[in-house]
Design an enzyme around this catalytic site. Structure first.
Site, short mmCIF file in Angstrom:
data_model
loop_
_atom_site.label_atom_id
_atom_site.label_comp_id
_atom_site.label_asym_id
_atom_site.label_seq_id
_atom_site.Cartn_x
_atom_site.Cartn_y
_atom_site.Cartn_z
NE ARG A 43 -7.17 3.84 -6.20
CZ ARG A 43 -6.51 3.85 -5.03
NH1 ARG A 43 -5.55 2.97 -4.81
NH2 ARG A 43 -6.80 4.73 -4.11
CB SER A 54 -0.87 -0.03 1.27
OG SER A 54 -1.16 1.27 1.72
N GLY A 55 0.52 2.18 -0.89
CA GLY A 55 1.24 3.46 -0.93
C GLY A 55 1.05 4.25 0.36
CG LEU A 56 -2.36 5.27 3.89
CD1 LEU A 56 -2.25 6.78 4.00
CD2 LEU A 56 -3.77 4.82 4.26
CG HIS A 89 -10.91 3.25 -3.76
ND1 HIS A 89 -11.39 2.41 -2.79
CD2 HIS A 89 -9.98 4.03 -3.14
CE1 HIS A 89 -10.77 2.65 -1.65
NE2 HIS A 89 -9.91 3.63 -1.82
CG ASP A 107 -1.09 7.89 0.07
OD1 ASP A 107 -0.22 7.73 -0.81
OD2 ASP A 107 -2.20 7.34 0.03
CG ASP A 130 0.87 6.39 -5.23
OD1 ASP A 130 -0.03 5.77 -4.63
OD2 ASP A 130 1.89 6.80 -4.68
CD GLU A 153 -4.05 6.73 -6.98
OE1 GLU A 153 -4.19 5.70 -6.30
OE2 GLU A 153 -3.84 7.85 -6.48
CG ASP A 156 -0.90 2.30 -4.12
OD1 ASP A 156 -1.13 2.82 -5.24
OD2 ASP A 156 -1.40 2.72 -3.05
CE LYS A 189 -2.42 8.99 -3.67
NZ LYS A 189 -2.56 7.54 -3.87
CG ASN A 210 -5.28 8.22 1.40
OD1 ASN A 210 -6.37 8.26 1.95
ND2 ASN A 210 -4.68 7.09 1.12
CB SER A 211 -8.96 7.67 -1.86
OG SER A 211 -8.24 7.17 -2.93
C1 SPV Z 1 -3.44 2.52 -0.41
O1 SPV Z 1 -3.55 1.61 0.44
O2 SPV Z 1 -2.46 3.24 -0.51
C2 SPV Z 1 -4.55 2.75 -1.34
C3 SPV Z 1 -5.92 2.49 -0.91
O3 SPV Z 1 -4.29 3.21 -2.43
S1 SPV Z 1 -6.55 3.99 -0.32
O4 SPV Z 1 -5.79 4.39 0.85
O5 SPV Z 1 -7.94 3.73 0.01
O6 SPV Z 1 -6.46 4.99 -1.36
MG MG Z 2 -2.56 4.27 -2.44
#
Ligand code: SPV
Ligand code: MG
Length: 304
Positions: free
Chosen positions: A162, A50-52, A193, A62, A91, A118, A89, A124, A126-127
């Site tokens: 994504r 996971s990027g986060l 997502h 993130d 990104d 994505e 991930d 980017k 974080n979502s």
């Molecule tokens: C991550 O885990 O980095 C993701 C999922 O991309 S989210 O945090 O929901 O964007």
């Molecule tokens: Mg991510």
């Protein structure tokens, strides 16, 4: 990790096998070699790098504060630690089509099973931060997908497109339109997502999508929807997107405050892993075994 584990990397890097299965696979988040080992030892059959979580363990946000090569370095440690497929991930691809395909090649080289790209702009964010984030132009994003697919990477490497359309407040129709374009551009799977609490938008998307390509989800906010329900509508990869990170954050906060409030480490001892657990998971026993095999008695400091 012994030499067999190195040899197995190639066979375990098959992202297509996971996505084309009839069953849903639960992928646990990892952000280090240790967290990946904990997940694999527990029985997870796939890992989500996971990027986060990777940014967070560095103390970074993130939003591409971590460079692409720092992400590769962490992924390499994850890949060394486990033999299950690792989905990474990517990104928004760390730039344009060229950065995206360069990142994909580096991931393929270290044995990743696949990568998620994505449809957002660089850098980017974080979502779950803020509302209505800017989406990438779909034509530009399709160019990125094509560039990654046409890069010289293993055919087993999965390119997962994504769409953040739902997260950014757009309709299911917009998400479907984007997903179809990304499929036309050659994506192997679609990560849809959402940050809804119920997951109703995901189920609606999946109904109209009608199994065109395997779906990937991260049900962080719609955690009550069972994997079985998602499997029935075509989801093949279920990302527990940040759950090792959040588990350790809670544990670290509690232990830090407890030690200070009780003025010592005595009260936390029974609540934390014994060092023996750490030595087990990192297989210190194998080291002693290997030393007997590969070192002379003299080197080991024992009498012949
Ligand atoms: C991550 O885990 O980095 C993701 C999922 O991309 S989210 O945090 O929901 O964007
Ligand atoms: Mg991510």
């Amino acid at each position: 990790v012994d030499s067999n584990a190195f040899r197995q990397l190639c066979t375990h890097a098959d992202g297509h096998r996971v996505l084309s299965s009839q069953n849903i696979t639960l992928a646990m988040e990892a952000h280090s070699g240790l967290s990946a080992k904990v997940a694999a030892n527990a029985g997870f059959q796939a890992i989500w790098a996971s990027g986060l979580s990777i940014a967070s363990q560095m103390g970074l946000r993130d939003c591409n504060e971590a460079s692409w090569s720092q992400v590769i370095d962490v992924c390499r440690m994850i890949m060394l630690a486990v033999e299950v497929p690792v989905f990474v991930d990517g990104d928004s691809g760390f730039g344009n089509f060229n950065n995206a395909r360069f990142f994909a090649k580096a991931l393929d080289q270290i044995g990743a099973a696949g990568m998620v790209l994505e449809d957002k702009v660089f850098p980017k964010l974080n979502s779950f931060v803020g509302e209505r984030q800017t989406l990438a132009d779909p034509v530009e994003f399709c160019g990125k997908i094509r560039a990654v697919k046409e890069a010289n990477i293993a055919p087993t490497f999965a390119v997962i497109a994504r769409t953040e359309a739902l997260v950014s407040g757009h309709s299911v129709e917009e998400a479907l339109d984007r997903a179809h374009r990304y499929a036309d551009a050659g994506a192997d799977a679609i990560f849809i997502h959402s940050k809804s609490r119920s997951g109703a938008d995901i189920l609606s998307f999946a109904k109209y999508w009608n199994h065109r390509l395997p779906l990937v989800v991260a049900p962080t906010t719609y955690y009550d929807v069972p994997p079985k329900t998602l499997e029935e509508v075509g989801v093949r990869l279920y990302l527990c997107a940040n759950h090792n990170l959040r588990a350790s954050l809670r544990a670290m906060k509690e232990v830090c405050s407890e030690i200070l409030s009780s003025n010592g480490i005595s009260t936390v001892e029974r609540r934390i892993s014994p060092l023996g657990d750490l030595f087990d998971i990192l297989n210190y026993a194998e080291l002693a075994f290997a030393e007997k095999k590969y070192l002379s008695a003299q080197e080991r400091g024992v009498a012949e």
